[in-house]
Design an enzyme around this catalytic site. Structure first.
Site, PDB file in Angstrom:
ATOM      1  CE  LYS A 116       4.382 -19.169  51.763  1.00  0.00           C
ATOM      2  NZ  LYS A 116       3.598 -19.875  51.286  1.00  0.00           N
ATOM      3  N   GLY A 164       4.413 -14.294  48.261  1.00  0.00           N
ATOM      4  CA  GLY A 164       4.230 -13.932  46.869  1.00  0.00           C
ATOM      5  C   GLY A 164       5.220 -12.308  47.798  1.00  0.00           C
ATOM      6  N   GLY A 165       5.744 -12.429  48.731  1.00  0.00           N
ATOM      7  CA  GLY A 165       6.164 -11.293  48.573  1.00  0.00           C
ATOM      8  C   GLY A 165       5.723 -10.186  49.549  1.00  0.00           C
ATOM      9  CD  GLU A 200      14.768 -16.512  53.358  1.00  0.00           C
ATOM     10  OE1 GLU A 200      14.336 -16.213  52.501  1.00  0.00           O
ATOM     11  OE2 GLU A 200      14.381 -17.737  53.219  1.00  0.00           O
ATOM     12  CG  HIS A 208      10.303 -16.356  40.763  1.00  0.00           C
ATOM     13  ND1 HIS A 208       8.788 -15.839  41.181  1.00  0.00           N
ATOM     14  CD2 HIS A 208      10.783 -17.636  41.819  1.00  0.00           C
ATOM     15  CE1 HIS A 208       8.749 -16.562  41.526  1.00  0.00           C
ATOM     16  NE2 HIS A 208       8.716 -18.038  41.887  1.00  0.00           N
ATOM     17  CD  GLU A 287       6.250 -17.635  49.238  1.00  0.00           C
ATOM     18  OE1 GLU A 287       5.440 -17.931  48.458  1.00  0.00           O
ATOM     19  OE2 GLU A 287       6.799 -16.558  49.467  1.00  0.00           O
ATOM     20  NE  ARG A 291      -1.168 -20.419  42.793  1.00  0.00           N
ATOM     21  CZ  ARG A 291      -0.263 -19.979  43.318  1.00  0.00           C
ATOM     22  NH1 ARG A 291      -0.309 -20.176  44.574  1.00  0.00           N
ATOM     23  NH2 ARG A 291       0.563 -18.804  43.658  1.00  0.00           N
ATOM     24  NE  ARG A 337       0.953 -13.700  35.413  1.00  0.00           N
ATOM     25  CZ  ARG A 337       0.334 -14.017  36.733  1.00  0.00           C
ATOM     26  NH1 ARG A 337       0.294 -13.337  37.194  1.00  0.00           N
ATOM     27  NH2 ARG A 337       1.471 -15.465  37.316  1.00  0.00           N
TER      28      ARG A 337
HETATM   29  C1  MV4 Z   1      13.942 -12.799  48.553  1.00  0.00           C
HETATM   30  C2  MV4 Z   1      14.725 -12.009  47.965  1.00  0.00           C
HETATM   31  C3  MV4 Z   1      15.996 -12.060  47.884  1.00  0.00           C
HETATM   32  N1  MV4 Z   1      16.600 -12.649  49.120  1.00  0.00           N
HETATM   33  N2  MV4 Z   1      14.589 -13.448  49.657  1.00  0.00           N
HETATM   34  C4  MV4 Z   1       9.784 -11.723  46.715  1.00  0.00           C
HETATM   35  C5  MV4 Z   1       8.049 -12.889  46.833  1.00  0.00           C
HETATM   36  C6  MV4 Z   1       8.531 -14.205  47.376  1.00  0.00           C
HETATM   37  N3  MV4 Z   1       7.724 -14.835  47.029  1.00  0.00           N
HETATM   38  C7  MV4 Z   1       9.631 -14.766  47.577  1.00  0.00           C
HETATM   39  N4  MV4 Z   1      10.589 -13.006  47.625  1.00  0.00           N
HETATM   40  C8  MV4 Z   1      12.119 -12.468  47.542  1.00  0.00           C
HETATM   41  N5  MV4 Z   1      12.317 -13.441  48.955  1.00  0.00           N
HETATM   42  C9  MV4 Z   1      15.694 -13.634  49.648  1.00  0.00           C
HETATM   43  N6  MV4 Z   1      16.825 -13.355  51.304  1.00  0.00           N
HETATM   44  C10 MV4 Z   1      14.311 -11.544  47.516  1.00  0.00           C
HETATM   45  C11 MV4 Z   1      12.381 -11.661  46.569  1.00  0.00           C
HETATM   46  C12 MV4 Z   1      11.858 -10.751  45.409  1.00  0.00           C
HETATM   47  C13 MV4 Z   1      10.867 -11.218  44.446  1.00  0.00           C
HETATM   48  C14 MV4 Z   1      10.736 -12.421  44.366  1.00  0.00           C
HETATM   49  C15 MV4 Z   1      10.829 -13.674  43.226  1.00  0.00           C
HETATM   50  C16 MV4 Z   1       9.705 -12.379  42.185  1.00  0.00           C
HETATM   51  C17 MV4 Z   1      10.279 -11.290  42.277  1.00  0.00           C
HETATM   52  C18 MV4 Z   1      10.790 -10.470  43.550  1.00  0.00           C
HETATM   53  C19 MV4 Z   1      11.189  -9.281  44.051  1.00  0.00           C
HETATM   54  C20 MV4 Z   1      11.136  -9.005  44.869  1.00  0.00           C
HETATM   55  C21 MV4 Z   1      12.084  -9.439  45.773  1.00  0.00           C
END
Ligand code: MV4
Length: 447
Positions: A116, A164-165, A200, A208, A287, A291, A337
């Site tokens: 990442k 993916g968290g 970050e 999202h 990210e 795929r 889903r």
């Molecule tokens: C974050 C965020 C808030 N601020 N990054 C969670 C999954 C991973 N792909 C990145 N994620 C997050 N990154 C910053 N700088 C909040 C999340 C996040 C989240 C992101 C997308 C979908 C669901 C989520 C649920 C909790 C936190």
């Protein structure tokens, strides 16, 4: 074009890939675990090979067994689906070395996006906006604190090999960062064998939003609109829609243009998804997924493009069927889903399907490997079906979804169908203003 493709997956996605192959005149090889001998993807495939016992690490993740099956059946190409080996750069590499074709991007791109930290520096290089952050791994607590002071609290610590968290920690103050830092590192080490973490600015209420792209060996790079995946719980997406209900056409045009330019610059091949967080009118790369994704059908419904067929054409060195960028978008699509899970604990709950009446009619699609009498095995993830609807507007789409959810009967197993029906009656969902925290707070309120 390939004559025979081995499908290195199970469940609905194995079936989805089989269907694409059949429509292209390609013969299919299913691989399966001992627990999946009576699975629909096995019944429908032209040939099937048992590759090991039920646990995924002995079957669907068993690289030597899958390659032996490919050799044995004279398969030319391997489609990994999603999950399992789909983002395993080693797997893609070995496939190539043995003279088969991996239906996916180059191993270097899988590896690059799997790290990442490297993904973010690559994103910056190719012109994608990123979140203010540490620009690389943080190696000491002092470094973490000085970086956090520059960025401003709250901050989030993420594992370099995470995604993916998994392995994230939010800190609202220096004290909290001091407490979280070592835990984040040791959790990252335990989960991924890589203790590197980065930092970050923490976005508090983002959405999202992800962009689907396709790129072929003839220099064509296209964007196929965005998907809004904000309706999630514990990092598991529950419902996805395309287009995002909150973007203006101007914002969309700009986002898609930026992604098209970036992917051209990257030299990426195949299908890919660029994930963003969106907050206060701004997009930030988080990210890239190298795929096919679970939620790809909402893009197929709003573009008319068969993403799996395009992946196969690209892997065979053919130009994509559609090359005009951006791909024209029509109407609205939502995917639910459907999981076999306990309604209270939300833990996977296997069982045997008794009655099965899939929804149908105009604008309704079900991607599922269920059939009456099928037993959902306890070894794999809880997703058993995807209900996808399409209509000309979001409003029509919501009505159609409600109708389809009411029609769909899956007897014998406990599912989250009731949850989807409840979400559909919720204001924040109906008006489209929900963020990534909506579902979790909605479900707490319900208890
Ligand atoms: C974050 C965020 C808030 N601020 N990054 C969670 C999954 C991973 N792909 C990145 N994620 C997050 N990154 C910053 N700088 C909040 C999340 C996040 C989240 C992101 C997308 C979908 C669901 C989520 C649920 C909790 C936190």
């Amino acid at each position: 074009m390939f004559k025979k493709i081995l499908i290195a997956n199970r469940g609905e996605i194995a079936l989805r890939i089989h269907r694409a192959c059949k429509e292209m005149g390609i013969s299919t090889v299913a691989v399966h675990s001992e627990a999946d001998a009576s699975a629909l993807h096995v019944k429908l495939a032209d040939e099937a090979v048992c590759i090991g016992p039920a646990p995924a690490n002995q079957s669907y993740l068993n690289i030597p067994a899958i390659l032996s099956a490919a050799e044995l059946t004279d398969s030319e190409a391997i489609h990994p689906g999603y999950g399992f080996l789909s983002e395993n750069a080693k797997f893609a590499e070995i496939i190539k070395e043995l003279g088969f074709t991996f239906i996916g991007p180059a191993p270097e791109h899988i590896r690059q996006m799997g790290d990442k930290i490297e993904a973010i520096s690559t994103a910056q290089r190719i012109g994608l906006p990123t979140i203010p952050g540490s620009c690389g791994a943080i190696n000491t607590i002092e470094e973490a604190i000085s970086s956090a002071e520059k960025i401003g609290y709250p901050i989030i610590l993420k594992a370099a090999s995470g995604g993916g968290g998994k392995g994230m920690k939010v800190a609202h103050s220096e004290g909290a960062l001091r407490a979280a830092y070592n835990i984040a590192r040791s959790e990252a080490k335990a989960a991924f064998g890589d203790e590197r973490v980065y930092l970050e600015k923490y976005l508090q209420n983002p959405r999202h939003i992800e962009v689907q792209i396709l790129a072929d060996t003839h220099g064509n790079v296209i964007t196929l609109g965005e998907r809004d995946c904000s309706l999630q719980r514990r990092h598991q997406k529950v419902l996805e829609e395309a287009p995002s209900p909150i973007l203006t056409q101007k914002q969309r045009d700009k986002l898609l243009y930026t992604c098209q330019k970036a992917i051209s610059k990257l030299g990426y091949l195949g299908a890919g998804t660029i994930e963003f967080l969106y907050e206060n009118g701004e997009f930030f790369f988080i990210e890239m997924n190298t795929r096919l994704q679970v939620e790809h059908p909402v893009t197929e419904m709003t573009t008319g493009v068969d993403l799996v067929q395009e992946q196969i054409r690209i892997a065979a060195g053919l130009p994509m069927k559609i090359t005009k960028n951006p791909v024209a978008l029509r109407g609205h699509s939502i995917e639910c889903r459907i999981n076999a899970e306990d309604p209270i604990t939300n833990l996977p709950r296997p069982g045997t399907v008794t009655d099965y009446y899939p929804a149908g009619g105009p604008g309704v699609r079900i991607d599922s490997a269920l059939y009456p009498g099928y037993s959902v095995p306890p070894y794999y993830d809880a997703n058993i079906a995807k209900l996808i609807v399409h209509a000309s507007t979001r409003e029509e789409c919501l009505k159609r979804l409600k109708r389809a959810l009411d029609e769909y009967i899956i007897g014998g197993v406990t599912t989250n169908l009731p949850l989807h029906k409840k979400v559909l009656n919720c204001d924040a969902f109906i008006n489209g203003t929900y963020d990534i925290h909506f579902l979790e707070s909605f479900m707490k309120q319900e208890d």
